[in-house]
Every structure is written in C-alpha cells, then in structure tokens.
Design an enzyme around this catalytic site. Structure first.
Site, PDB file in Angstrom:
ATOM      1  N   ARG A  21     -22.040  21.010 -19.087  1.00  0.00           N
ATOM      2  CA  ARG A  21     -20.630  21.402 -19.056  1.00  0.00           C
ATOM      3  C   ARG A  21     -20.091  21.258 -17.631  1.00  0.00           C
ATOM      4  NH1 ARG A  21     -20.283  24.984 -23.859  1.00  0.00           N
ATOM      5  NH2 ARG A  21     -21.437  23.656 -25.290  1.00  0.00           N
TER       6      ARG A  21
ATOM      7  N   GLU B 299     -17.755  22.372 -16.072  1.00  0.00           N
ATOM      8  CA  GLU B 299     -16.749  23.404 -15.932  1.00  0.00           C
ATOM      9  C   GLU B 299     -16.910  24.042 -14.558  1.00  0.00           C
ATOM     10  OE1 GLU B 299     -15.659  27.081 -18.844  1.00  0.00           O
ATOM     11  OE2 GLU B 299     -17.121  25.620 -19.577  1.00  0.00           O
TER      12      GLU B 299
ATOM     13  N   ARG C 162     -22.284  34.103 -15.883  1.00  0.00           N
ATOM     14  CA  ARG C 162     -22.835  33.624 -17.152  1.00  0.00           C
ATOM     15  C   ARG C 162     -22.584  32.142 -17.449  1.00  0.00           C
ATOM     16  NH1 ARG C 162     -19.275  35.770 -22.240  1.00  0.00           N
ATOM     17  NH2 ARG C 162     -17.245  35.084 -21.528  1.00  0.00           N
ATOM     18  N   HIS C 163     -22.120  31.390 -16.474  1.00  0.00           N
ATOM     19  CA  HIS C 163     -21.906  29.957 -16.689  1.00  0.00           C
ATOM     20  C   HIS C 163     -22.881  29.115 -15.878  1.00  0.00           C
ATOM     21  CE1 HIS C 163     -17.981  31.313 -18.278  1.00  0.00           C
ATOM     22  NE2 HIS C 163     -18.073  30.219 -19.007  1.00  0.00           N
TER      23      HIS C 163
ATOM     24  N   GLU D 260     -20.849  36.623 -25.857  1.00  0.00           N
ATOM     25  CA  GLU D 260     -21.061  35.590 -26.860  1.00  0.00           C
ATOM     26  C   GLU D 260     -22.308  34.772 -26.529  1.00  0.00           C
ATOM     27  OE1 GLU D 260     -19.234  31.883 -26.372  1.00  0.00           O
ATOM     28  OE2 GLU D 260     -20.948  31.480 -27.661  1.00  0.00           O
TER      29      GLU D 260
ATOM     30  N   SER E 118     -21.808  30.203 -31.033  1.00  0.00           N
ATOM     31  CA  SER E 118     -20.541  29.873 -31.640  1.00  0.00           C
ATOM     32  C   SER E 118     -20.870  28.893 -32.755  1.00  0.00           C
ATOM     33  CB  SER E 118     -19.632  29.239 -30.588  1.00  0.00           C
ATOM     34  OG  SER E 118     -18.312  29.273 -31.027  1.00  0.00           O
TER      35      SER E 118
ATOM     36  N   ARG F 293     -28.623  32.585 -21.889  1.00  0.00           N
ATOM     37  CA  ARG F 293     -27.840  33.790 -22.179  1.00  0.00           C
ATOM     38  C   ARG F 293     -28.614  34.761 -23.061  1.00  0.00           C
ATOM     39  NH1 ARG F 293     -21.432  32.393 -23.251  1.00  0.00           N
ATOM     40  NH2 ARG F 293     -21.105  31.353 -21.258  1.00  0.00           N
TER      41      ARG F 293
END
Lengths: 537, 537
Positions: free
Chosen positions: A309, A311, A317-318, A460, A463, A511
C-alpha cells in the site's frame, strides 16, 4: 556501560601484544587493526590472556578464541545440551552448551556469567582452582556481551533460586570455555534495556528505554529480547493456525502475483514498478486472483503473502508492506455461509494461540502489559446499523451511510467490550455507498451491502464481502461508481464463463498479532517493517 | 465447436421473444442486448423455453434461470451432495447437486448432460415423461457449457460403466434443473480440448491442442481441467509439506520484506520500485533477512514468499516472479548438518507427495506423460568434482572451476539417473570462483567452497551454501570480488554482534512441482505466471 568502556581501554592497551596461540594470532592481528581504527576491543580477550604468565597457566587449552568455524573437520561427535534440558543432567557429569554471553562479571577469583539461549538462560560459574586458572577467569570476565560461546560444564543443583535466569535451580560449573563468534564490545543497544518492562509497577530510576527507531535500526539485537522471540514465534503460530484450520475445511492454498499490469482499485496508493520497457504495479490485494481461482473451480482458497500500500500514513497501524491472510469461498445461497466460516476461523485461531502459545503470551506479558484477549464462541455479529445506534447512544453524531472513523471504531470497540465482554466481533451489512463497486448490494435494503468488517480490540483487522459474480451487474455497478469499465475488462471477463456466488476477506497478519497481544504499534509485529520513512534494514 | 454455432444461431433468432417468467425477463432483456452486440447467445435458453407452448408445460417451475444469488433469503436448508458421494445415495431418494455443465446434448425426448464438479463428473438424464416436459429437455440441452447449475435428481445405479465420467456406476435422473450462473456460449477454449492427453498412443485426428498462450490468456477456463486442478492442489501440498516438516524440526516461519532499499547482489536483474519520493527495489531473495533472523537467535527459520528476478529470460524454466521456499539454519561445526537437513526435507516431501497426492499425480498423468519420480533415501550426495569427472567420462569438455551449463546440468542428471537410479541428487563443493562473495570457502581446498546445488530430473531447484558469518572475513571476500563494501555495510554489520555459523538455501517452488511431475514448462505450475512478456491476467 562501564564494562564496555573497560573493554575498549584494554583493547587499546593490548595492541601488539604476543598472542597465546597460532590460532589466536590471525584473529588477533585482524582485530588489532580494527581496534586501531575504531577503538574496538576485539583483541581484549587475547590480550588479557597474554597479560598473565602463560607458562604458569594450568588451564591453558581449556579456553580461548575458537578458530572461525569453517566446516573444516568432519562433523563433531560432540553432543550439545539445550538450556531448558540442563536440569535433567544434574549429577551426570560434563555437558557442552552453546549460547550467548548475556552478562559476565569477574570478581577476584570468580567469574559469574549468564549464558542465554534464545529465551532461556542459565548461570555459569568459573572459580580459580585445580581446573580454572586466574587467567581463565579473567578471560571469561572480558568476553563481550552477545558473543557466542561453547562451554563444557557440570550442571549443579543450587540451594537458592537464581532469580535472574530462567533456569533457577541449576547452574553450570564451567571447565572449558571458547568464543565461537565475538560481538563488538560496544553495542548500539543493551538487551537488558530492550527487554525491560514498559510499565513497571515500581518506578525505579534505572528504567532506561530503548526507542523504537534505535530498536528497528538494530533489529538483529532487538529481536533477541524474550518478548520479541515470543512475538515472532506466536506470529508464525497465527499463520500456521490460519492455514491448518482452512486446509482441514477443504481450502486450497494458492499463490497470486504481486506484479500486476493494472492498478487494482483506480490507481491510488499503488507502487509503480519498472517492468522491462513497461510499467507495472504492486498488488494491493490478491482479490482478483482469489476470485479467479473461485471461477476456476477451486471452490475455497486462501493465500498468505505480501500486500503493498503506497499510502503515506505514518500511524501506529499502517505499513506500506504487510502480510495478507486472504481467503475466498464459493457459497450456495447466502454469504453468511462464508461470514460464519471466517468468524469460526478466528475463534479457532484464538483458541489455538491461547492453548499452544501460552508461554509466548506470558513472555510478551513480562515486558508489555497485556490483557488476556477475550472472545465469544460463536463470535458476536452486530449489524452496522446496531453499531451506529450504540455510538449514537454514547453521544456520537454519525450518519447512517457514513464510514466509521478511527476514533468511532475504537469507541465502538469499547462499547462492545463493556456490553458483551468480547475483544472480537463482526460488523455486518456496511452501507453500500462506502464499499467498492464489486461489493454485492443488500437485496433487501438498497442502503446496505453484503459486506462486513471484523474487529479486534476496536481495530479493523478484516474487511470482506460477497462479490458481484454476475458480469452485467458488475458493469452496472462499476459505471455507477464512475469507473471506466474498459480498464477492468479482464476482471469482468472472469465472470463470463460461469462463476458461483462467492465471498471472502483479507486479514492483516501483523494487525492480528499486535491486537491479540494488545501491543501499541504494528512495527512491533513486523520483523522488518516498511513504512513511508523506513526501508531498512 | 458445432454446438456453439447452433447456440449462437438460436440466440440471434431468439431476440425479442416473450420471456417465460418475471425473473427470466430482466436477465433476458440484458442478455438480448448483449446478443445483438456480439452475437452471443445468453438468451438462448429462455428463447428455447419460450419456443414451446408454455401453457402445456407440465414441468413449469421445475427448471429455468435462477435469479442472481444475492443472499436474499436466510440460509437455505437445502443440503447439497458432492459428486464423489453420490454412489452412497443410490436408492435413497432425491438429492441436490451443484456443478458445471460439462456437456449437454438433447436428442429427441432425452437429454444427456454431464455435470462436472472440480475433477469429478457424473452423467445426468432428463427424459420426457410425467415429471419432465419436452420444453424442459430442450432447455437442458441448450444450457451453455461451463454454466453452473443446481439439479435435484435421483441417483440411480447403472448396468454399464459410464466411461466418460469419474462416477461410472451411478447416474442422476434429473427432476429439477436451474441455471445459477450462465456461461457465454462461445468459449475461447474448450475444456475437453484443454484436457486432452498430450501424447496419446493412438494418433487420432481429433487431437486438437490448446496452445499455451490461449490457455494462459483464459486461465479461469484452463485451470478447470482435471490436470490443472490436480497440479495446483499438489503445489499446495508441496508448501504444506515443506512447512510442516521444518516446523516439526523446530524451524520458525518468518516473513521478509519484498521492498528493499538496496539491490541484494550488485543491482543486476532487479526491478525498481518508485517509493514515495525515492527509489527502491524488489528483493531477489530473502537471504539477508534469513541470515539476520539467524543472527537474531531464531536458530532455524524458513519463509515462503514471492521472489523477483528482472531477467529477460524467455525459457521453459524462468519466471520473473516466483514463490521461494527458503530456509536458513545455524549449525554447530559443519555445514553438512544443514545439507543433510535440507536433503532429508526433500526426501520427506517426495514421500509425502507420493503417499498423500497419488490421486493428483494420477490425474496429471492422464494428460501429460509422467514418469514416477525416483529418489534415494538418504539422498545421493556427489562432489562437484565427481560430477565433472562423470561429464568428462561422457566426453564433455568442462573446466574444474567452470559452472555447469544448462545442457551439462541435464546431461549430468541423465548420467546420475543411469548410474544411481535417482531423479534427485545433491552436488556439493562448488568451485569458489563461481559462487557469490558471501559463500564460505572450503578450508581444505582453496578451489572449492562450502556450497551446494540440488537437482530434480537434471535441473537445479536449490542453491545454497554456508555463509560467511565473520564480518572481517566477509569484507575480505567482498573486496576480492570487487564489491564496494560501503554499499553492503548494513549486511556486514549484522554479523558484528555475535552470529553462529549457518547455512541455508532457496528453493523455487514452481520448479519443484514442474520437475516432480515431469512437466515441460514452468508456466504450467504457476497459477498466474509472470515472464518478460506476460503480466496478465
């Protein structure tokens, strides 16, 4: 730190001294050169030996620097004993043990050394006498921490518990000691500091912390703490449980490509790869491939692999690269067949960790405050609308079709915990508007969709959804989302040759481990984490 | 191919016909539109139904197009039976089965349909009578191949073996039939063609082959052949065996980053990734990280994950992305401790495949000529020099320090097979000159090194070695190779805090499966292969 400075000093003093043995000479020569350059003390040991009267050393040959192990001789017949098995050898004579010097202190005619082997440790003693010489004690006392040594010793029962070691009822009376791989005298972090409990009840002055970047920069050292040894063994357990539980239910493991020709979801947050004369992308998820495997009659599949990712999120948590535990499953009539399979897989993982990894959980708990992870069997399933109602009851303003913000997610986790006493729950029927185009709308209520998230301690971790398996309907939904369907033609095409209804989900492995153990940062559960600012080691 | 043309024709003829039911209408309207554009026949079925006299259809409601399964209703209580279990239901009344239409042929008052479920198949019969109408037979006969259907039927024992199905002693007498997901009438490849034996003993005219690119372009269809279903189930088995065998011996699974800051070995054949404002690379191997895990006290580790090679090799055995089965292990005195562990792991994998995947091996054998894989226990270990001697004896000119060329590798495999009757062997002690700088030289002979390759059917599937764990010696060797040591400073640094001697290796998963089964191309064992010319699907 005092010890290390002493070592450096003796290293400097030692340069050019006469070596003890031929074997030592080569090593010492190299080390001396290094010492000159960097004030390192690789030669300290040999020097200390040489400082004594060699002729008078009745322990000569029983200690020293081992030649680099280069597989010169045929396999040694020497049997090594593991530290946790030492108590079974008390009174049975000498054993060989290989381990690290955790600490070593020579005081007068004695040296106390703690030998560490992964998460186990045992006290070793050398006392001047018939077997041990003054020089040998000095040598042992000067071995840099973290060096790997071989010792031959008698396991002896002790009267008073040794609190500082995992082996509390046995110690080793050393007769031979050789350095196999010598550590630098100055370590960028001390294992003792890195292992210290984060929330000690007694606030002592010695509470030196090692900050996270120092840990990660020196991961090879940091990973040696009992907590880290436990975290990554438990992490291996999560993967193993995930795979075994699914395999037992008829799932097939597949492998999906990481280099893809088109960005999966519109091209945002995707890393670009130069691919010969073209460009390609790193897959943000194996979803298309899992779905293709379903369309290709594999019925139930899972895959464990890297997910990327791009991002620019610098949060607890990323990660930019993580391990995805993904699954996809054909169902007969209702996606709850899949929802329940996934929910029960989590329950089985939690039980497996609780039952098979209690030692690891305890080891982590000795450094980090961990509340035991609570779960219900079968797992709690709430409707998204119920979650919204609970939040509103708690005074939060949130829309019916609004996604959960991170703070709301956490708050809802606390509300659920208070009401149902579980750290794991499933939120079903997310609003259609906030889910990707390929999500199957709820046929009974146009606001919602056949999609779900799963949460651990209010964050989360999965998903998932029923995917649209009808190509025409998929085109309709893609257009509704303003997606250029020509760019996803191959995806749509996959469903033109008969495809069963199916659903699935993707789990972030790091996670799961972080939240199961109640840790505060995902970098603690990624062995070599990658984030926007970290690409090393 | 004849059938498909008929279907297309009827689809065209059908446009605008009156639909049977409300449910069918929506579907039909869409399908008709499609048919107009592409001469597809999605409407063929409904059209055929409509062609009959609806009022007179005593089977109405027992067949048709099912509404898209959108999880509208609560879970159905309907129990489905798997095809291989059907024989247990003979004489016990009606069962439901979901599967694909493999073939369907209506002739007069009867329709013979073969229902396929993964690798299993069963014959289904519809005959006009009290339950079945003429229209229903016609409907069944026109369902496009590969569509997914639900049928309710009576399992009946048959007098004569049905040779064309895996269920040879039972057939299904259908009473209801519904299309769950309809396939396009024109398939880019026929499953029957894609499943046809590659080397049939009787050279019949019908030997239509599907070429590899057509297969890969339409992988969703291609993967449905019995051979492909078996290949990827066996592949999952290889991974499972690899992990289980090592876990049982105390190995810990780790995960290593794929995005790295510096190219592992000099920068050749590495894919570049844009990483925010920087550049990064895709890891060519997890080696550095495995070694760091060893230095970090994990003792024995393995990892299964994507490995990337930007090599412009368009051969039968090269992929740009493949799955690496990597392991690394600390040893006490001799790297043969590791060599034997790896060799025995292969033996255990071969035995596991032979014993647990015989059905899959047989299924692959029905399409591709497979000679059973032969191995010795314990595995054969030859010295590199012995291999060279065997080659020279066979008339090949090759130097003492020369690497094995691919043809020589293959020839040596044949010579070894002839002499020792094994398809697996280990070649130990490769010349130092042809191995990477971090390879430990042989202390007893400067020409050689403590390194090894392993071969299956004469092709290399593992390369491994004892690694240099002494930082000073590593620098010396890197300099000897002309490597700028400042660029590998982090790698060298990993060994400065005490590191046990260790060795390991990396296995190409797809190669193992290809060679175990004796297949001719690695693209057959990569579900979605990547090569310099292929990035899709």
């Amino acid at each position: 730190m005092v010890e290390e400075k002493e070592n450096v000093a003796s290293a400097n003093a030692a340069s050019g001294q006469e070596p003890v043995s031929k074997k030592g000479a080569k090593k010492q020569a190299k080390a001396a050169k290094k010492a000159e350059q960097k004030a390192e003390n690789a030669a300290a040991i040999a020097a200390d030996e040489a400082a004594g009267d060699n002729a008078a050393d009745h322990a000569a040959g029983r200690y020293g620097l081992s030649e680099m192990i280069q597989s010169k001789d045929k396999r040694s017949e020497r049997e090594f004993v593991l530290v946790p098995e030492l108590s079974q050898h008390v009174g049975k004579g000498l054993v060989w043990v290989r381990g690290r010097v955790h600490t070593s202190r020579a005081k007068g005619k004695q040296c106390f050394l703690i030998l560490r082997q992964q998460s186990s440790s045992v006290q070793c003693i050398l006392a001047v006498g018939d077997v041990i010489s003054k020089q040998m004690v000095k040598f042992a006392g000067n071995i840099p921490k973290e060096s790997i040594i071989d010792i031959q010793a008698k396991p002896v029962a002790v009267a008073n518990k040794i609190e500082s070691c995992t082996e509390q009822l046995v110690e080793l009376s050393v007769e031979q000691i050789f350095v196999i791989s010598q550590a630098k005298a100055q370590l960028p972090l001390q294992i003792e500091d890195a292992s210290r409990p984060e929330n000690p009840d007694d606030a002592e002055g010695l509470n030196i912390r090692v900050n996270q970047d120092t840990r990660l920069d020196n991961r090879v050292l940091d990973l040696r703490t009992p907590a880290n040894q436990a975290i990554f063994r438990l992490e291996a357990g999560v993967c193993r449980l995930f795979r075994d539980i699914l395999t037992d239910q008829g799932f097939t493991e597949i492998h999906t490509p990481k280099i893809i020709s088109a960005a999966s979801e519109g091209g945002a947050n995707v890393f670009t790869v130069s691919y010969f004369k073209d460009s390609a992308y790193l897959a943000q998820s194996p979803q298309l491939y899992k779905q293709m495997a379903i369309a290709a009659d594999f019925d139930k599949v899972f895959t464990v692999g890297a997910v990327f990712r791009a991002e620019d999120s610098n949060t607890h948590r990323h990660l930019t690269e993580f391990v995805g535990l993904d699954l996809e499953m054909a169902f007969k009539y209702h996606y709850h067949e899949v929802l329940h399979t996934i929910g029960n897989t989590f329950t089985a993982i939690f039980k497996g960790l609780r039952d098979k990894y209690s030692r690891e959980i305890e080891a982590v708990g000795q450094q980090y405050k961990v509340d035991a992870f609570k779960f219900l069997e079968p797992p709690l399933i709430l409707q998204f609308a119920e979650g919204v109602a609970m939040l509103r009851e708690a005074g939060v303003e949130t829309g019916d079709e609004e996604d959960l913000s991170t703070p709301n997610e956490k708050l809802l986790g606390r509300l659920v915990k208070a009401k149902y006493d579980t750290d794991f729950y499933i939120l079903d029927k997310f609003p259609l508007a906030i889910r990707p185009f390929y999500t199957m709308p709820d046929p009974n209520n146009p606001v919602y969709s056949n999609s779900y998230d799963m949460f651990m301690r209010g964050e989360e971790i999965l998903s998932g959804a029923q995917r649209i398996h009808d190509p025409e309907y998929l085109i309709e939904r893609a257009k509704h989302h303003g997606i250029d369907t020509s760019k996803i033609a191959a995806y749509i095409e996959s469903f033109r040759y008969g495809c069963p209804p199916h659903a699935g989900g993707g789990i972030g492995m790091e996670r799961v481990v972080m939240l199961y153990l109640g840790l505060d940062n995902i970098r603690k559960t990624s062995m070599f984490p990658r984030d926007p600012k970290r690409l090393t080691p």
